[in-house]
Design a protein around this motif. Structure first.
Motif, short mmCIF file in Angstrom:
data_model
loop_
_atom_site.label_atom_id
_atom_site.label_comp_id
_atom_site.label_asym_id
_atom_site.label_seq_id
_atom_site.Cartn_x
_atom_site.Cartn_y
_atom_site.Cartn_z
N GLY A 18 0.81 -1.21 0.00
CA GLY A 18 0.00 0.00 0.00
C GLY A 18 0.85 1.26 0.00
N TYR A 19 1.92 1.23 0.80
CA TYR A 19 2.83 2.38 0.85
C TYR A 19 3.44 2.65 -0.52
CZ TYR A 19 7.06 5.05 1.77
OH TYR A 19 8.05 5.99 1.72
N PHE A 20 3.97 1.61 -1.16
CA PHE A 20 4.60 1.79 -2.47
C PHE A 20 3.59 2.20 -3.53
CE2 PHE A 20 8.09 -1.30 -1.00
CZ PHE A 20 8.98 -0.26 -0.76
N SER A 21 2.38 1.68 -3.46
CA SER A 21 1.37 2.01 -4.47
C SER A 21 0.96 3.48 -4.40
CB SER A 21 0.13 1.13 -4.29
OG SER A 21 0.42 -0.22 -4.59
N PHE A 22 1.12 4.08 -3.24
CA PHE A 22 0.76 5.50 -3.07
C PHE A 22 1.80 6.43 -3.69
CE2 PHE A 22 0.65 9.51 -0.68
CZ PHE A 22 -0.69 9.83 -0.71
N GLN A 23 3.05 5.97 -3.81
CA GLN A 23 4.14 6.87 -4.20
C GLN A 23 3.93 7.54 -5.55
OE1 GLN A 23 6.10 7.67 -1.68
NE2 GLN A 23 4.88 6.11 -0.64
N PRO A 24 3.50 6.84 -6.62
CA PRO A 24 3.26 7.54 -7.88
C PRO A 24 2.19 8.62 -7.76
CG PRO A 24 3.35 5.17 -8.23
CD PRO A 24 3.31 5.39 -6.76
N LEU A 25 1.17 8.37 -6.93
CA LEU A 25 0.12 9.37 -6.72
C LEU A 25 0.68 10.58 -5.99
CD1 LEU A 25 -2.86 7.05 -5.69
CD2 LEU A 25 -2.50 8.18 -7.89
N TRP A 26 1.54 10.34 -5.01
CA TRP A 26 2.19 11.44 -4.29
C TRP A 26 3.01 12.30 -5.24
CZ3 TRP A 26 2.98 14.55 -0.25
CH2 TRP A 26 4.23 15.14 -0.09
N ASP A 27 3.84 11.68 -6.04
CA ASP A 27 4.67 12.44 -6.98
C ASP A 27 3.80 13.25 -7.94
OD1 ASP A 27 6.94 11.34 -5.83
OD2 ASP A 27 7.14 9.76 -7.32
N TRP A 28 2.73 12.64 -8.41
CA TRP A 28 1.87 13.31 -9.39
C TRP A 28 1.12 14.48 -8.79
CZ3 TRP A 28 -3.54 13.77 -9.65
CH2 TRP A 28 -4.02 14.30 -10.86
N ILE A 29 0.51 14.30 -7.61
CA ILE A 29 -0.31 15.37 -7.04
C ILE A 29 0.54 16.54 -6.58
CG2 ILE A 29 -0.42 14.53 -4.64
CD1 ILE A 29 -3.34 16.03 -6.72
N VAL A 30 1.75 16.26 -6.07
CA VAL A 30 2.63 17.36 -5.66
C VAL A 30 3.09 18.17 -6.87
CG1 VAL A 30 4.88 17.91 -4.65
CG2 VAL A 30 3.39 16.25 -3.53
N ALA A 31 3.34 17.48 -7.98
CA ALA A 31 3.71 18.18 -9.21
C ALA A 31 2.55 19.02 -9.73
CB ALA A 31 4.16 17.18 -10.28
N GLN A 32 1.32 18.51 -9.59
CA GLN A 32 0.15 19.21 -10.07
C GLN A 32 -0.27 20.34 -9.14
OE1 GLN A 32 -1.72 18.57 -13.02
NE2 GLN A 32 0.06 17.32 -13.54
N GLU A 33 -0.16 20.11 -7.85
CA GLU A 33 -0.68 21.07 -6.86
C GLU A 33 0.34 21.26 -5.73
OE1 GLU A 33 -4.67 20.05 -5.62
OE2 GLU A 33 -5.11 19.11 -7.54
N PRO A 34 1.46 21.89 -6.02
CA PRO A 34 2.52 22.04 -5.01
C PRO A 34 2.11 22.88 -3.80
CG PRO A 34 3.00 23.37 -6.96
CD PRO A 34 1.85 22.49 -7.31
N ASP A 35 1.06 23.68 -3.93
CA ASP A 35 0.62 24.51 -2.80
C ASP A 35 0.11 23.68 -1.64
OD1 ASP A 35 -1.65 23.97 -4.58
OD2 ASP A 35 -2.80 25.15 -3.14
N LEU A 36 -0.18 22.38 -1.87
CA LEU A 36 -0.65 21.53 -0.77
C LEU A 36 0.40 21.41 0.32
CD1 LEU A 36 0.53 18.31 -0.56
CD2 LEU A 36 -0.55 18.21 -2.79
N LEU A 37 1.67 21.64 -0.02
CA LEU A 37 2.76 21.53 0.93
C LEU A 37 2.87 22.75 1.84
CD1 LEU A 37 5.51 20.05 -1.41
CD2 LEU A 37 4.01 18.80 0.14
N ASP A 38 2.14 23.81 1.52
CA ASP A 38 2.23 25.05 2.30
C ASP A 38 1.64 24.85 3.69
OD1 ASP A 38 3.28 26.15 0.05
OD2 ASP A 38 1.45 27.24 -0.52
#
Length: 264
Positions: free
Chosen positions: A244-264
């Protein structure tokens, strides 16, 4: 004339996904969990898992295990940032944050986090396919490789008794979950847990997908479930915490690239 030397065959190399190393401090681990929690809400917004004021995902605080981070009430999933998250305790006191929280979310998650010290994160939203499948009041069948991830690792919580506002109802929900990874809340929706935010989030996405697939298959004709021994073997391969952890990683990379403001 010099002879042409043969080209040496390339050496075979082995690659594998590496588990995340332990955080160096509580602060580092807290930031990691909060950022993945914010990313989860953004992803859930993209998947259409939002439904008005409903839906909540929590992450246990690494330093204070009787406290957890949760989304503020009335903020759309697509707008949640790391700084938006609120810290609450098992009594429902808001320790960090300036907005109300979902009362049902507090009741459900506080009971789960109390009953399951191993659970770092729990996810519950009113996703369309999860709601539709929950109305059947039955467990998921092992119809596909992906649905086998939940084979013998989920239960049905019934009957539906209204919005979960009473502590006794939250305790009953936690008792039904037991040591499993997921619940189907009859006439309500899906709930998943994990030893990381990543795993709990991926399980919810995957379970909603499995519910969707079963609804389609049932509408198309007679079903042919996977045999018990094969389903159990497949569950051990695709239903793990690490998977489950590894399966989430591509989604993490994609959403951060799309919406970097989530890290604020």
């Amino acid at each position: 004339m010099n002879a042409i030397s043969p080209v040496a065959a390339p050496k075979a190399r082995t690659f594998r996904l590496e588990p995340r190393p332990p955080a160096a401090s509580y602060e580092e681990e807290r930031l990691h969990r909060k950022q993945r929690l914010a990313a989860t809400f953004r992803l859930f917004g993209r998947y259409g898992f939002d439904q008005g004021l409903a839906g909540h995902v929590t992450a246990r605080d690494p330093e204070f295990p009787d406290q957890y981070w949760i989304n503020p009430l009335g903020v759309h999933f697509s707008q949640i940032r790391t700084s938006s998250l609120q810290l609450v305790d098992h009594e429902g006191n808001i320790l960090i944050g300036n907005r109300p929280i979902n009362t049902a979310g507090f009741t459900i998650h506080s009971a789960l986090h109390r009953a399951r010290p191993d659970v770092i994160a729990a996810a519950h939203t009113h996703s369309t396919y999860g709601k539709a499948f929950s109305a059947l009041g039955v467990p998921l069948l092992p119809l596909t490789q992906d649905s086998c991830a939940f084979y013998e690792d989920h239960a049905v919580f019934d009957p539906f008794s209204g919005v979960v506002l009473e502590d006794s109802e939250g305790d009953r929900l936690a008792e039904t979950l037991g040591n499993r990874s997921a619940l189907i809340l009859q006439n309500h929706g899906l709930l998943t847990v994990g030893h990381s935010v990543e795993t709990a989030a991926w399980r919810f996405i995957s379970m909603d997908n499995a519910a969707h697939a079963q609804l389609l298959a049932q509408a198309a004709g007679p079903l042919k479930p996977i045999a018990h021994d094969i389903a159990r073997k497949t569950a051990a391969q695709v239903g793990t915490e690490q998977g489950g952890y590894f399966s989430f990683q591509p989604l993490w990379d994609w959403i951060v690239a799309q919406e970097p403001d989530l890290l604020d």
